[in-house]
Design an enzyme around this catalytic site. Sequence first.
Site, PDB file in Angstrom:
ATOM      1  N   ASP A 139      -6.183   7.223  -1.865  1.00 30.81           N
ATOM      2  CA  ASP A 139      -6.934   7.514  -0.626  1.00 30.81           C
ATOM      3  C   ASP A 139      -6.002   7.826   0.535  1.00 30.81           C
ATOM      4  O   ASP A 139      -4.903   7.300   0.638  1.00 30.81           O
ATOM      5  CB  ASP A 139      -7.875   6.369  -0.232  1.00 30.81           C
ATOM      6  CG  ASP A 139      -9.174   6.382  -1.018  1.00 30.81           C
ATOM      7  OD1 ASP A 139      -9.597   7.468  -1.441  1.00 30.81           O
ATOM      8  OD2 ASP A 139      -9.760   5.303  -1.232  1.00 30.81           O
ATOM      9  N   ASP A 188     -32.839  23.760   3.206  1.00 28.86           N
ATOM     10  CA  ASP A 188     -32.021  24.917   2.800  1.00 28.86           C
ATOM     11  C   ASP A 188     -32.283  26.068   3.770  1.00 28.86           C
ATOM     12  O   ASP A 188     -33.008  27.011   3.476  1.00 28.86           O
ATOM     13  CB  ASP A 188     -32.388  25.310   1.365  1.00 28.86           C
ATOM     14  CG  ASP A 188     -31.592  26.507   0.863  1.00 28.86           C
ATOM     15  OD1 ASP A 188     -30.540  26.811   1.470  1.00 28.86           O
ATOM     16  OD2 ASP A 188     -32.032  27.120  -0.120  1.00 28.86           O
ATOM     17  N   ASN A 201      -8.433  -2.894  -2.541  1.00 29.59           N
ATOM     18  CA  ASN A 201      -9.818  -2.558  -2.207  1.00 29.59           C
ATOM     19  C   ASN A 201     -10.094  -1.059  -2.305  1.00 29.59           C
ATOM     20  O   ASN A 201     -11.252  -0.643  -2.396  1.00 29.59           O
ATOM     21  CB  ASN A 201     -10.177  -3.062  -0.807  1.00 29.59           C
ATOM     22  CG  ASN A 201      -9.349  -2.426   0.278  1.00 29.59           C
ATOM     23  OD1 ASN A 201      -8.122  -2.504   0.256  1.00 29.59           O
ATOM     24  ND2 ASN A 201      -9.991  -1.786   1.242  1.00 29.59           N
ATOM     25  N   HIS A 261      -2.512  -4.700   2.427  1.00 29.49           N
ATOM     26  CA  HIS A 261      -3.825  -4.475   3.038  1.00 29.49           C
ATOM     27  C   HIS A 261      -3.802  -4.114   4.518  1.00 29.49           C
ATOM     28  O   HIS A 261      -4.792  -3.592   5.035  1.00 29.49           O
ATOM     29  CB  HIS A 261      -4.684  -5.726   2.822  1.00 29.49           C
ATOM     30  CG  HIS A 261      -6.152  -5.534   3.016  1.00 29.49           C
ATOM     31  ND1 HIS A 261      -6.840  -4.423   2.573  1.00 29.49           N
ATOM     32  CD2 HIS A 261      -7.090  -6.342   3.601  1.00 29.49           C
ATOM     33  CE1 HIS A 261      -8.110  -4.548   2.865  1.00 29.49           C
ATOM     34  NE2 HIS A 261      -8.296  -5.697   3.495  1.00 29.49           N
ATOM     35  N   HIS A 301      -1.141   4.478  -0.575  1.00 27.86           N
ATOM     36  CA  HIS A 301      -2.180   5.381  -0.054  1.00 27.86           C
ATOM     37  C   HIS A 301      -1.842   6.860  -0.248  1.00 27.86           C
ATOM     38  O   HIS A 301      -1.901   7.657   0.686  1.00 27.86           O
ATOM     39  CB  HIS A 301      -2.440   5.088   1.422  1.00 27.86           C
ATOM     40  CG  HIS A 301      -3.344   3.916   1.640  1.00 27.86           C
ATOM     41  ND1 HIS A 301      -4.612   3.840   1.115  1.00 27.86           N
ATOM     42  CD2 HIS A 301      -3.152   2.749   2.315  1.00 27.86           C
ATOM     43  CE1 HIS A 301      -5.174   2.692   1.460  1.00 27.86           C
ATOM     44  NE2 HIS A 301      -4.301   2.006   2.177  1.00 27.86           N
ATOM     45  N   ASP A 355       0.831  -1.218   0.000  1.00 25.76           N
ATOM     46  CA  ASP A 355       0.000   0.000   0.000  1.00 25.76           C
ATOM     47  C   ASP A 355       0.860   1.261   0.000  1.00 25.76           C
ATOM     48  O   ASP A 355       1.826   1.372   0.753  1.00 25.76           O
ATOM     49  CB  ASP A 355      -0.879   0.034   1.244  1.00 25.76           C
ATOM     50  CG  ASP A 355      -1.810  -1.166   1.351  1.00 25.76           C
ATOM     51  OD1 ASP A 355      -1.409  -2.256   0.957  1.00 25.76           O
ATOM     52  OD2 ASP A 355      -2.940  -0.990   1.857  1.00 25.76           O
ATOM     53  N   HIS A 371      -3.851  -8.542  -3.119  1.00 25.83           N
ATOM     54  CA  HIS A 371      -3.900  -7.439  -2.160  1.00 25.83           C
ATOM     55  C   HIS A 371      -4.326  -7.873  -0.762  1.00 25.83           C
ATOM     56  O   HIS A 371      -3.653  -7.558   0.224  1.00 25.83           O
ATOM     57  CB  HIS A 371      -4.845  -6.340  -2.638  1.00 25.83           C
ATOM     58  CG  HIS A 371      -4.917  -5.185  -1.690  1.00 25.83           C
ATOM     59  ND1 HIS A 371      -3.875  -4.300  -1.523  1.00 25.83           N
ATOM     60  CD2 HIS A 371      -5.872  -4.790  -0.805  1.00 25.83           C
ATOM     61  CE1 HIS A 371      -4.186  -3.409  -0.601  1.00 25.83           C
ATOM     62  NE2 HIS A 371      -5.401  -3.683  -0.154  1.00 25.83           N
ATOM     63  N   ARG A 426     -14.101  -5.441   8.552  1.00 22.59           N
ATOM     64  CA  ARG A 426     -14.045  -4.708   7.286  1.00 22.59           C
ATOM     65  C   ARG A 426     -15.379  -4.723   6.554  1.00 22.59           C
ATOM     66  O   ARG A 426     -15.601  -3.910   5.665  1.00 22.59           O
ATOM     67  CB  ARG A 426     -12.955  -5.295   6.392  1.00 22.59           C
ATOM     68  CG  ARG A 426     -11.545  -5.117   6.931  1.00 22.59           C
ATOM     69  CD  ARG A 426     -10.525  -5.523   5.881  1.00 22.59           C
ATOM     70  NE  ARG A 426      -9.161  -5.529   6.391  1.00 22.59           N
ATOM     71  CZ  ARG A 426      -8.357  -4.478   6.421  1.00 22.59           C
ATOM     72  NH1 ARG A 426      -8.803  -3.309   5.993  1.00 22.59           N
ATOM     73  NH2 ARG A 426      -7.126  -4.581   6.876  1.00 22.59           N
TER      74      ARG A 426
END
Length: 623
Positions: free
Chosen positions: A213, A578, A242, A361, A183, A181, A294, A334
């Site tokens: 991410d 709103d 993932n 992972h 990331h 990873d 992964h 998970r």
Amino acid sequence: MLKWFLPRVSQGKIPKKIPPSFYQQTVLFPLDLLSVFRRNSVLIPWEVVPQPNIILLSRMQRKLHDFFSYLVDHFTPSSHNERDFLNRMFIEESVPQDSKMENSSDYESIEVPDNYTGPRLSFPLLPDHATALVEAFRLKQQLHARYVLNLLHETRRYLVQRPNINRVSTCYSEEITVCGDLHGQLDDLIFIFYKNGLPSPERAYVFNGDFVDRGKDSVEILMVLFAFMLVYPKEFHLNRGNHEDYLVNLRYGFTKEVMHKYKMHGKKILKMLQDVFCWLPLATLVDEKVLILHGGVSDRTDLELLSKLDRHKVVDILWSDPMAQEGCKANTVRGGGCYFGPNVTKQLLQKYNLQFLIRSHECKPEGYEFCHGRKVLTIFSASNYYEVGSNRGAYVKLGPALRPHIVQYQANKATHTLTMRQRISRVEESALRTLRNKLFAHSSDLLDEFKKHDKDKTGLIPLGEWAAAVESVLRLGLPWRVLRPQLVNSSAGNMLEYKSWLEDLAREQPSFKNIQSSLLETLYRNRSNLETIFRIIDSDHSGSISLDEFRQTWKLFSSHMKIDITDDCVCDLARSIDFNKDGHIDINEFLEAFRLVEQSCSEGSDSDRLQAPNTTDSQPGAH
């Protein structure tokens, strides 16, 4: 982890409205990854959020309550049922057609201005192009949207021809380097290339998913990886993780990063990436002896079936984790994949005549970890993942003998001298903060559970029973007895005064004077899901929901739930949310509407209970 408004403002200077720029920069981190709140931030209390100047009618409240409840109850992005629900509700074109992809990758009509000083690409790519990208990104330059879309277009054309399982051999290169990873942490990728060498015919690489991410440079990492894959198709390989998934990206930051960096063409880039991710290979076999994927495997993993599977469907191998116990069970933490034991690993290796398995992972303090009798190796390449100094990164090199040679590093020089104990301590501090928030979010359930153990109504329970009660509510599978000294400050005579302990947890949370405790718990529990749902409804990623976006969502929702509702009623509902009457619903107003309808329904339920006759005495089994 459920997060509140955390704009970086000076103490006492609270903005009346959080701008879209802040919304685009906020990143959510989940509990199971033990992430932390950002530092140097000021919490904005709910009192300063603009309050509504109209009273929501009871009928509207009920419709909104049903709407929010259904979305929250059915939203878990790693769960296949909820994923199907979201595809139907919000994303009608989950797998775009080739003709539509052509429109998304229409890069030729995008002009590059004369004053653009960033890197330029021409195709077919040459090694110098890929190397120039690394250097440009190191200098904080940004690749123009035209080149991004062009590169994604060429990447897709290449990936659709690739099999589900890459097969590589050490015969064609001196060694193969496997990275885990990243990331979005570009510094780690640059450090790997600096220390191990740039990709070349003699230096092959396999990157094992989760490129994006959480970090701030996911776009740049993808551009570098895709470029080298096109330059060296035989020596450079990518597996899907993932996080190479559009729904996960909505929650964990990549979608916001793309829209922040490419405001004009971000939607095109995201649409193209959604398709590119689906075409990434699922695994790599080295010399038919080492399997790289992964997440992990299960007792049903079939490589022949995996090689024929429709790659557009998310599969469990992206989510699974090894466990010390024998067997195979659902990965409840998970929400997808499984936990697989040593016997499952042994069975798979014997079936396919493999030597060992490499997966990623999971963050490991040393960047790697062997388990299952050294037959499973976890490699994690994002150093300083939780916070600076929390962990090392690592990669593994495989020569013709396939003996793993592991290289560790830390991209931040200031953390090189930290001991193992110091690194673990930083991770623990982050985890404990997250656990306290999780405990607070379940205060009411914990109180009920403690009362079951306090049969004499003394207000005290044994510390041993505290651990059992906490696990029965949170079901995280954590060693609560070991964690107890860090979570329970004091106790008398091996007994815990549980109400005081829960009050201490509440005092650690931000002060929200106008919100009752039970409602605050509800907000804590649902905050991340609500923010992600907000981003999905906000289809143009502008940072606010327009009337058309709200109307379209309700149209799909009412169709799915078989609810008849007129356009006028939908417009009235939108206007009721709103609060500042600017024609759009921002994240503050969306969350405030959720709070109001929950508060109203909670008060209504309390009133009903007060008026209802007490019949529980005649019904012992009633709850």
